[in-house]
Design a protein around this motif. Structure first.
Motif, PDB file in Angstrom:
ATOM      1  N   VAL A   1      -7.025   9.628  -3.798  1.00  0.00           N
ATOM      2  CA  VAL A   1      -6.001   8.708  -4.233  1.00  0.00           C
ATOM      3  C   VAL A   1      -6.616   7.216  -3.934  1.00  0.00           C
ATOM      4  O   VAL A   1      -6.514   6.384  -4.976  1.00  0.00           O
ATOM      5  CB  VAL A   1      -4.782   8.623  -3.318  1.00  0.00           C
ATOM      6  CG1 VAL A   1      -3.819   7.614  -3.653  1.00  0.00           C
ATOM      7  CG2 VAL A   1      -4.268  10.023  -3.629  1.00  0.00           C
ATOM      8  N   ARG A   2      -7.404   7.084  -2.814  1.00  0.00           N
ATOM      9  CA  ARG A   2      -7.938   5.687  -2.736  1.00  0.00           C
ATOM     10  C   ARG A   2      -9.151   5.409  -3.830  1.00  0.00           C
ATOM     11  O   ARG A   2      -9.177   4.369  -4.316  1.00  0.00           O
ATOM     12  CB  ARG A   2      -8.676   5.710  -1.407  1.00  0.00           C
ATOM     13  CG  ARG A   2      -9.362   4.249  -1.027  1.00  0.00           C
ATOM     14  CD  ARG A   2     -10.600   4.357   0.012  1.00  0.00           C
ATOM     15  NE  ARG A   2     -11.302   5.480  -0.404  1.00  0.00           N
ATOM     16  CZ  ARG A   2     -12.206   6.260   0.407  1.00  0.00           C
ATOM     17  NH1 ARG A   2     -12.036   5.957   1.805  1.00  0.00           N
ATOM     18  NH2 ARG A   2     -13.170   6.952  -0.139  1.00  0.00           N
TER      19      ARG A   2
ATOM     20  N   ARG B   1       5.266   3.847   8.313  1.00  0.00           N
ATOM     21  CA  ARG B   1       4.971   4.622   7.190  1.00  0.00           C
ATOM     22  C   ARG B   1       4.394   5.926   7.380  1.00  0.00           C
ATOM     23  O   ARG B   1       4.736   7.010   6.705  1.00  0.00           O
ATOM     24  CB  ARG B   1       4.088   3.663   6.321  1.00  0.00           C
ATOM     25  CG  ARG B   1       4.549   2.428   5.859  1.00  0.00           C
ATOM     26  CD  ARG B   1       5.665   2.620   4.835  1.00  0.00           C
ATOM     27  NE  ARG B   1       4.843   3.134   3.456  1.00  0.00           N
ATOM     28  CZ  ARG B   1       4.244   2.146   2.619  1.00  0.00           C
ATOM     29  NH1 ARG B   1       4.560   1.000   2.895  1.00  0.00           N
ATOM     30  NH2 ARG B   1       4.154   2.660   1.538  1.00  0.00           N
TER      31      ARG B   1
ATOM     32  N   LEU C   1       5.658   9.641   6.289  1.00  0.00           N
ATOM     33  CA  LEU C   1       4.998  10.553   5.654  1.00  0.00           C
ATOM     34  C   LEU C   1       5.080  11.887   6.597  1.00  0.00           C
ATOM     35  O   LEU C   1       5.244  13.030   5.854  1.00  0.00           O
ATOM     36  CB  LEU C   1       3.487  10.005   5.581  1.00  0.00           C
ATOM     37  CG  LEU C   1       2.592  10.975   4.713  1.00  0.00           C
ATOM     38  CD1 LEU C   1       2.898  11.024   3.358  1.00  0.00           C
ATOM     39  CD2 LEU C   1       1.055  10.020   4.789  1.00  0.00           C
TER      40      LEU C   1
ATOM     41  N   CYS D   1       0.730  -1.191   0.028  1.00  0.00           N
ATOM     42  CA  CYS D   1      -0.209  -0.040   0.085  1.00  0.00           C
ATOM     43  C   CYS D   1       0.784   1.357  -0.066  1.00  0.00           C
ATOM     44  O   CYS D   1       1.891   1.254   0.796  1.00  0.00           O
ATOM     45  CB  CYS D   1      -0.871  -0.119   1.251  1.00  0.00           C
ATOM     46  SG  CYS D   1      -2.185  -1.238   1.226  1.00  0.00           S
ATOM     47  N   SER D   2       0.538   2.036  -0.640  1.00  0.00           N
ATOM     48  CA  SER D   2       1.142   3.701  -0.482  1.00  0.00           C
ATOM     49  C   SER D   2       0.784   4.164   0.694  1.00  0.00           C
ATOM     50  O   SER D   2      -0.361   3.922   1.322  1.00  0.00           O
ATOM     51  CB  SER D   2       0.664   4.606  -1.779  1.00  0.00           C
ATOM     52  OG  SER D   2      -0.700   4.653  -1.412  1.00  0.00           O
ATOM     53  N   SER D   3       1.822   5.172   1.095  1.00  0.00           N
ATOM     54  CA  SER D   3       1.338   5.935   2.540  1.00  0.00           C
ATOM     55  C   SER D   3       0.231   6.748   2.203  1.00  0.00           C
ATOM     56  O   SER D   3      -0.305   6.975   3.547  1.00  0.00           O
ATOM     57  CB  SER D   3       2.482   6.980   2.431  1.00  0.00           C
ATOM     58  OG  SER D   3       4.006   6.211   2.638  1.00  0.00           O
ATOM     59  N   ASP D   4      -0.218   7.151   1.064  1.00  0.00           N
ATOM     60  CA  ASP D   4      -1.543   7.804   1.361  1.00  0.00           C
ATOM     61  C   ASP D   4      -2.741   6.818   1.564  1.00  0.00           C
ATOM     62  O   ASP D   4      -3.685   7.080   2.516  1.00  0.00           O
ATOM     63  CB  ASP D   4      -1.851   8.380  -0.235  1.00  0.00           C
ATOM     64  CG  ASP D   4      -0.987   9.567  -0.440  1.00  0.00           C
ATOM     65  OD1 ASP D   4      -0.809  10.384   0.201  1.00  0.00           O
ATOM     66  OD2 ASP D   4      -0.413   9.741  -1.680  1.00  0.00           O
TER      67      ASP D   4
END
Length: 294
Positions: free
Chosen positions: A70-71, A34, A38, A2-5
């Motif tokens: 983003v999600r 993470r 961020l 998963c991305s940090s966002d």
């Protein structure tokens, strides 16, 4: 991975590192690391830690809408990759209760037979509720009372309804129905477009300060109007069966007041999935399908 966002969005939504880790199928230490990375990258703390979990800082609240986008973009990208043109998977749409009762039952039945791989969920609500759900991406689209004219939404006229005022049986004219000391309107909850249209029609006749009886179902509205508790405003085709049974009387208004278009709305920035495209093709009246094909 998963991305940090996405990790940030999950922590913010669930209110804790452990809960986010469980949803994301990772360990709590990875989520914590993470988030710290961020925060270091952005130069601002995003969460306040406390015994119950975490809560967003002002900076975190400002970041949250971007993380949500983003999600949503990644979710839509996944659906696009797996959509090979054959309608399948989940389809979540919304509709006015009146449109469901009048128009969508045969559409849903035929669609289910033609596209058995699609899992359709239909949620009913008022126009205001459905618009909010489409904007929040909780629905792929919805049938609402138009026009909507929202900059983030596309709308397409699907059905045109002739609306009438419904009263208790024995009332021979609309003037008689309105000539009462204290007029009551029997309506669905706040946010119903038909309710607003009725209030506008009465206001143009100088009738304001109405008392409202709110109900959650059409059957409840039919019963109360039939009992003489007030008047309502609904599609003529919907009232037809109870009118023919003699349970209610119906009264026409001018075409300008009584013509209402049912629109299908969806977000401008969303793609039309194969499942939704096939459903809309099925839902459009034959004349509109022919026009679209030309």
């Amino acid at each position: 991975m998963c991305s940090s966002d996405l990790i940030f969005e999950a922590v913010a939504r669930l209110g804790g590192m452990n809960r986010a880790a469980a949803e994301l199928h990772t360990v709590q230490s990875n989520v914590t690391a993470r988030i710290r990375d961020l925060e270091a990258e952005l130069g601002a703390p995003l969460f306040e830690r406390h015994s119950r979990g975490v809560s967003l800082t002002p900076a975190g609240r400002r970041l949250l809408p971007y993380a949500g986008r983003v999600r949503d973009t990644l979710d839509e990208a996944k659906r696009a990759v797996t959509d090979d043109g054959t309608p399948s998977g989940p389809l979540i749409i919304g509709s006015l209760e009146t449109t469901t009762a009048l128009r969508l039952s045969p559409v849903l039945s035929l669609y289910a037979r033609k596209h058995p791989a699609v899992d359709v969920t239909l949620r009913t609500g008022t126009t205001a509720e459905l618009v909010r759900m489409v904007l929040a991406r909780q629905l792929e689209g919805a049938f609402v009372c138009g026009p909507v004219a929202h900059p983030e939404l596309e709308e397409e006229g699907i059905y045109r309804e002739e609306m009438v005022v419904m009263t208790a049986p024995g009332i021979r004219s609309l003037d008689k129905a309105l000539d009462v000391t204290e007029l009551k309107i029997v309506v669905l909850r706040l946010g119903c477009s038909y309710r607003q249209r009725l209030e506008d029609i009465l206001a143009q006749r100088g009738i304001v300060g109405l008392r409202r009886l709110e109900f959650g179902t059409l059957e409840a509205i039919f019963g109360c109007v039939a009992a003489g508790l007030g008047i309502t405003f609904l599609p003529k085709a919907l009232i037809g069966p109870v009118w023919r049974e003699g349970r209610v009387a119906m009264h026409e208004v001018s075409p300008r007041e009584g013509q209402v278009e049912t629109m299908f709305i969806r977000r401008r920035d969303s793609r039309v999935s194969s499942a939704l495209g096939a459903f809309l093709e099925q839902a459009r009246p034959v004349t509109r399908r022919s026009a679209a094909a030309e």
